[in-house]
Design an enzyme around this catalytic site. Structure first.
Site, PDB file in Angstrom:
ATOM      1  N   SER A 193      39.638  69.004  40.954  1.00  0.00           N
ATOM      2  CA  SER A 193      39.816  67.691  41.584  1.00  0.00           C
ATOM      3  C   SER A 193      40.639  66.766  40.701  1.00  0.00           C
ATOM      4  O   SER A 193      41.601  66.131  41.151  1.00  0.00           O
ATOM      5  CB  SER A 193      38.451  67.067  41.877  1.00  0.00           C
ATOM      6  OG  SER A 193      38.597  65.795  42.468  1.00  0.00           O
ATOM      7  N   ARG A 195      31.993  67.317  49.195  1.00  0.00           N
ATOM      8  CA  ARG A 195      31.138  67.503  48.015  1.00  0.00           C
ATOM      9  C   ARG A 195      30.217  66.313  47.810  1.00  0.00           C
ATOM     10  O   ARG A 195      29.053  66.452  47.408  1.00  0.00           O
ATOM     11  CB  ARG A 195      32.004  67.693  46.765  1.00  0.00           C
ATOM     12  CG  ARG A 195      32.742  69.030  46.712  1.00  0.00           C
ATOM     13  CD  ARG A 195      33.827  68.996  45.637  1.00  0.00           C
ATOM     14  NE  ARG A 195      33.261  68.637  44.345  1.00  0.00           N
ATOM     15  CZ  ARG A 195      33.950  68.023  43.383  1.00  0.00           C
ATOM     16  NH1 ARG A 195      35.214  67.682  43.576  1.00  0.00           N
ATOM     17  NH2 ARG A 195      33.385  67.754  42.228  1.00  0.00           N
ATOM     18  N   LYS A 247      45.377  66.146  41.314  1.00  0.00           N
ATOM     19  CA  LYS A 247      46.040  64.848  41.491  1.00  0.00           C
ATOM     20  C   LYS A 247      47.021  64.572  40.360  1.00  0.00           C
ATOM     21  O   LYS A 247      48.125  64.069  40.584  1.00  0.00           O
ATOM     22  CB  LYS A 247      44.999  63.738  41.582  1.00  0.00           C
ATOM     23  CG  LYS A 247      44.093  63.847  42.798  1.00  0.00           C
ATOM     24  CD  LYS A 247      43.200  62.649  42.946  1.00  0.00           C
ATOM     25  CE  LYS A 247      42.089  62.599  41.933  1.00  0.00           C
ATOM     26  NZ  LYS A 247      41.026  63.570  42.210  1.00  0.00           N
ATOM     27  N   LYS A 248      46.617  64.882  39.142  1.00  0.00           N
ATOM     28  CA  LYS A 248      47.492  64.622  37.995  1.00  0.00           C
ATOM     29  C   LYS A 248      48.726  65.517  38.035  1.00  0.00           C
ATOM     30  O   LYS A 248      49.848  65.067  37.779  1.00  0.00           O
ATOM     31  CB  LYS A 248      46.717  64.828  36.693  1.00  0.00           C
ATOM     32  CG  LYS A 248      45.691  63.744  36.403  1.00  0.00           C
ATOM     33  CD  LYS A 248      46.359  62.392  36.209  1.00  0.00           C
ATOM     34  CE  LYS A 248      45.381  61.296  35.880  1.00  0.00           C
ATOM     35  NZ  LYS A 248      46.036  59.972  35.739  1.00  0.00           N
ATOM     36  N   ASP A 251      51.002  61.459  30.996  1.00  0.00           N
ATOM     37  CA  ASP A 251      49.925  60.653  31.574  1.00  0.00           C
ATOM     38  C   ASP A 251      48.645  60.896  30.789  1.00  0.00           C
ATOM     39  O   ASP A 251      48.560  61.785  29.937  1.00  0.00           O
ATOM     40  CB  ASP A 251      49.729  61.015  33.046  1.00  0.00           C
ATOM     41  CG  ASP A 251      48.960  59.944  33.822  1.00  0.00           C
ATOM     42  OD1 ASP A 251      48.606  58.914  33.228  1.00  0.00           O
ATOM     43  OD2 ASP A 251      48.715  60.160  35.022  1.00  0.00           O
ATOM     44  N   LYS A 252      47.641  60.086  31.131  1.00  0.00           N
ATOM     45  CA  LYS A 252      46.312  60.171  30.518  1.00  0.00           C
ATOM     46  C   LYS A 252      45.262  60.051  31.609  1.00  0.00           C
ATOM     47  O   LYS A 252      45.487  59.378  32.629  1.00  0.00           O
ATOM     48  CB  LYS A 252      46.168  59.059  29.488  1.00  0.00           C
ATOM     49  CG  LYS A 252      44.728  58.675  29.119  1.00  0.00           C
ATOM     50  CD  LYS A 252      44.298  57.436  29.883  1.00  0.00           C
ATOM     51  CE  LYS A 252      42.862  57.051  29.533  1.00  0.00           C
ATOM     52  NZ  LYS A 252      42.363  55.965  30.422  1.00  0.00           N
ATOM     53  N   HIS A 253      44.125  60.698  31.432  1.00  0.00           N
ATOM     54  CA  HIS A 253      43.013  60.570  32.380  1.00  0.00           C
ATOM     55  C   HIS A 253      41.723  60.373  31.612  1.00  0.00           C
ATOM     56  O   HIS A 253      41.476  61.049  30.606  1.00  0.00           O
ATOM     57  CB  HIS A 253      42.884  61.813  33.262  1.00  0.00           C
ATOM     58  CG  HIS A 253      41.698  61.742  34.180  1.00  0.00           C
ATOM     59  ND1 HIS A 253      41.697  61.006  35.342  1.00  0.00           N
ATOM     60  CD2 HIS A 253      40.455  62.290  34.080  1.00  0.00           C
ATOM     61  CE1 HIS A 253      40.521  61.108  35.932  1.00  0.00           C
ATOM     62  NE2 HIS A 253      39.751  61.885  35.189  1.00  0.00           N
ATOM     63  N   SER A 254      40.897  59.450  32.089  1.00  0.00           N
ATOM     64  CA  SER A 254      39.565  59.235  31.521  1.00  0.00           C
ATOM     65  C   SER A 254      38.524  59.629  32.552  1.00  0.00           C
ATOM     66  O   SER A 254      38.713  59.410  33.756  1.00  0.00           O
ATOM     67  CB  SER A 254      39.380  57.760  31.139  1.00  0.00           C
ATOM     68  OG  SER A 254      38.012  57.482  30.874  1.00  0.00           O
ATOM     69  N   THR A 300      40.484  51.220  37.561  1.00  0.00           N
ATOM     70  CA  THR A 300      41.726  50.602  37.102  1.00  0.00           C
ATOM     71  C   THR A 300      42.421  49.844  38.223  1.00  0.00           C
ATOM     72  O   THR A 300      42.967  48.753  38.010  1.00  0.00           O
ATOM     73  CB  THR A 300      42.662  51.677  36.524  1.00  0.00           C
ATOM     74  OG1 THR A 300      41.998  52.323  35.427  1.00  0.00           O
ATOM     75  CG2 THR A 300      43.962  51.072  36.017  1.00  0.00           C
TER      76      THR A 300
END
Length: 436
Positions: free
Chosen positions: A183, A168, A187-188, A80-83, A120
Site C-alpha cells: 500500500s 481492508r 503510491k510512492k 521522496d520520503k515517507h513517514s 500533511t
C-alpha cells in the site's frame, strides 16, 4: 484467471506467481472481482503472509493499476520520503524544500490525518488558497520551478490500492506487513521516484508499538522497494513524545516557518530532518557521505534557500505570494489560547503520545468521521520536551481551542498524558537504527 483459485492457494499457504497476483489486481481495478473476494484475499494474506517476491509483485501490480509519472523533463534526481505517522510530525514540510535547495526534485504525494496522527495535507490546507489536489500540469510545473510540491493522491495514482485499502479497513486486515508494504510503496513508486527514504516510527504515539515491529516493517519496505528498482533506506525513530513542539494544523505550519528561519536548532526534530536529508542526498549521489549530506542540508537552511523554495511552492500551488513574509496575515488563530500549567515541580518523564494526538482530534483538529470538517486553528503548541525540569505553575504547553469549554477540557486532558519525576532522566535518542 479464476479468483477463487488464487484465494484458495494463498489460504493454503502456497506461493502465488507474479502473473497470478497481477491478474488478481487487474481484476480488482476493473471491478472484475467482488468485494467479498477481495476481502477473502486480504484475509488469506493476513494469516499466511507473502514472500518478498510476492510482495514485490503485489506492489508493482498496484502501482501499475493507474498512471505512473515520468520526470524525464527534469534534469535532477527524483526523490521522496515517507513517514509511518506520528504526533507533531511535520518533517515533510521542512525536508522537501531543504533537499530541493540542495538539488533534488521532490514530487511528494502525502495523506490526511489517520486516527491520532496528523496529516500533511490537512496542515497545508491551513494556508489559504493552497491547492492540495492540483491537476498534473500544475503539479509538474511546481516541481520544475520550486523543486518540490506536496500534494494528495489523485484517483489516477494506484487506484487498486485505494479500493483494497477501503476493504481492508472494514475487514480487520490493515495490520498485515505485506499489505502495508504494498500500500505504501505502490503510491510512492507511482510518483516516478529514483530514490526513497523511510521514517518508520515506534512507540506509544506510533502505529508500530515496539522497535521490533518497526524493524520488521522497515525491512519489508526497504527490501521490496529496492527489489522494485527504487533505491531505498529507512530510519527507525522514536515516537514516545511529540516530534515537533506543536501538534495540530496551523500551529504546525507556524512551527515549520520557525524551523525554516533557523529557530529550532538543537531539537529532536532538527536531528531527524537533517538525518533524512542526508540519506536522500547520499542515495542520489549528490554527496558521498551522510556527514556531507547533513552539512549540505544545514547550509540550505542557513542560507534561506529552503525558506525561499517553501514560499515558491506555496504560491505556485495557489497560496499567498507573501505567505512566508507575512504568515500572521493569513494563518487564523484560535479564539482561546490557554496554558497547561505543571501541577508540581519535577522533570517531565513520560508522555502518552497517542492520547495527546487524540486531544487535538477532540478539539476539532482531526476527524472522527471521514466527512468531518477540520478546524485548522486548534491544536497544542509550545510543548516542552521530555527531560525538561519544570516548576509548579510553569506552562508545559499551550492549548488552542474554539471555545472556552473545549480549552478547559483539553488542558485537563493534556495534563493527564504527562508523567513527572523527582529526578532527571537520561535522554532517549530520536534515531534508533538505519536499514539499507
Amino acid at each position: 484467471m479464476i479468483p477463487q483459485e488464487i484465494i484458495r492457494r494463498k489460504r493454503d499457504g502456497e506461493t502465488l506467481t507474479a502473473v497470478e497476483i497481477t491478474a488478481f489486481i487487474d481484476a480488482l481495478s476493473n471491478n472484475g472481482i467482488s468485494e467479498g473476494q477481495a476481502a477473502a484475499f486480504a484475509m488469506a494474506v493476513f494469516f499466511r503472509g507473502m514472500s518478498r517476491d510476492e510482495t514485490i509483485a503485489l506492489t508493482l501490480a498496484m502501482r501499475d493499476s493507474g498512471d505512473v509519472l515520468c520526470w524525464s523533463n527534469i534534469d535532477k534526481p527524483i526523490a521522496d520520503k515517507h513517514s509511518t505517522g506520528g504526533v507533531g510530525d511535520n518533517v515533510s514540510l521542512m525536508l522537501a524544500p531543504i533537499v530541493a535547495a540542495c538539488g533534488l526534485a521532490v514530487p511528494m504525494i502525502s495523506g490526511r490525518g489517520l486516527g491520532h496522527t496528523g496529516g500533511t495535507l490537512d496542515k497545508l490546507e491551513s494556508i489559504p488558497g493552497y491547492n492540495v489536489m492540483p491537476d498534473e500540469a500544475l503539479f509538474r510545473r511546481t516541481v520544475a520551478k520550486a523543486g518540490c510540491a506536496i500534494i494528495g493522491q489523485t484517483g489516477d495514482l494506484a487506484p487498486a490500492d485505494k479500493r483494497l485499502y477501503a476493504i481492508r479497513d472494514v475487514t480487520a486486515t490493515v495490520d498485515s506487513v505485506p499489505l502495508i508494504t504494498a500500500s505504501i510503496l505502490s503510491k510512492k513508486l507511482a510518483a516516478g521516484l529514483n530514490t526513497l527514504v523511510l521514517d518508520v516510527k515506534f512507540g506509544n504515539g506510533a502505529f508500530m508499538q515496539s522497535p521490533d515491529e518497526a524493524e520488521t516493517l522497515a525491512r519489508s519496505l526497504v527490501d521490496v522497494a529496492n527489489g522494485a528498482g527504487v533505491k531505498t533506506s529507512a530510519l527507525l525513530t522514536d515516537m514516545n513524545q511529540p516530534l515537533a513542539d506543536a501538534a495540530g494544523n496551523a500551529v504546525e505550519i507556524i512551527h515549520c516557518l520557525d524551523f525554516l528561519r533557523g529557530k529550532k536548532s538543537g531539537t529532536r526534530i532538527e536531528t531527524l530532518v537533517f538525518a533524512l536529508a542526508a540519506e536522500m542526498l547520499v542515495q542520489t549521489g549528490l554527496v558521498s557521505t551522510l556527514e556531507d549530506g547533513a552539512e549540505k542540508a544545514r547550509d540550505a537552511l542557513a542560507s534561506g534557500a529552503a525558506m525561499d523554495l517553501f514560499g515558491r511552492m506555496v504560491s505556485d500551488l495557489g497560496g499567498p505570494k507573501d505567505f512566508v513574509e507575512k504568515p500572521d496575515r493569513y494563518i487564523k488563530s484560535a479564539p482561546h489560547i490557554v496554558p497547561v500549567m505543571a501541577p508540581q515541580i519535577g522533570w517531565l518523564s513520560s508522555c502518552q503520545t497517542r492520547d495527546l494526538g487524540m486531544v487535538v482530534v477532540e478539539l476539532g483538529g482531526g476527524r472522527r468521521k471521514p466527512d468531518d470538517i477540520i478546524d485548522h486553528r486548534v491544536g497544542i503548541s509550545n510543548i516542552l520536551p521530555l527531560g525538561t525540569k519544570v516548576e509548579k505553575g510553569q506552562p508545559i504547553a499551550m492549548v488552542h481551542a474554539a471555545t472556552e469549554r473545549a480549552a478547559e477540557q483539553a488542558v485537563a486532558a493534556v495534563l493527564n498524558t504527562y508523567g513527572f519525576s523527582p529526578m532527571p532522566l537520561s535522554e532517549t535518542p530520536i534515531i534508533h537504527g538505519r536499514i539499507a
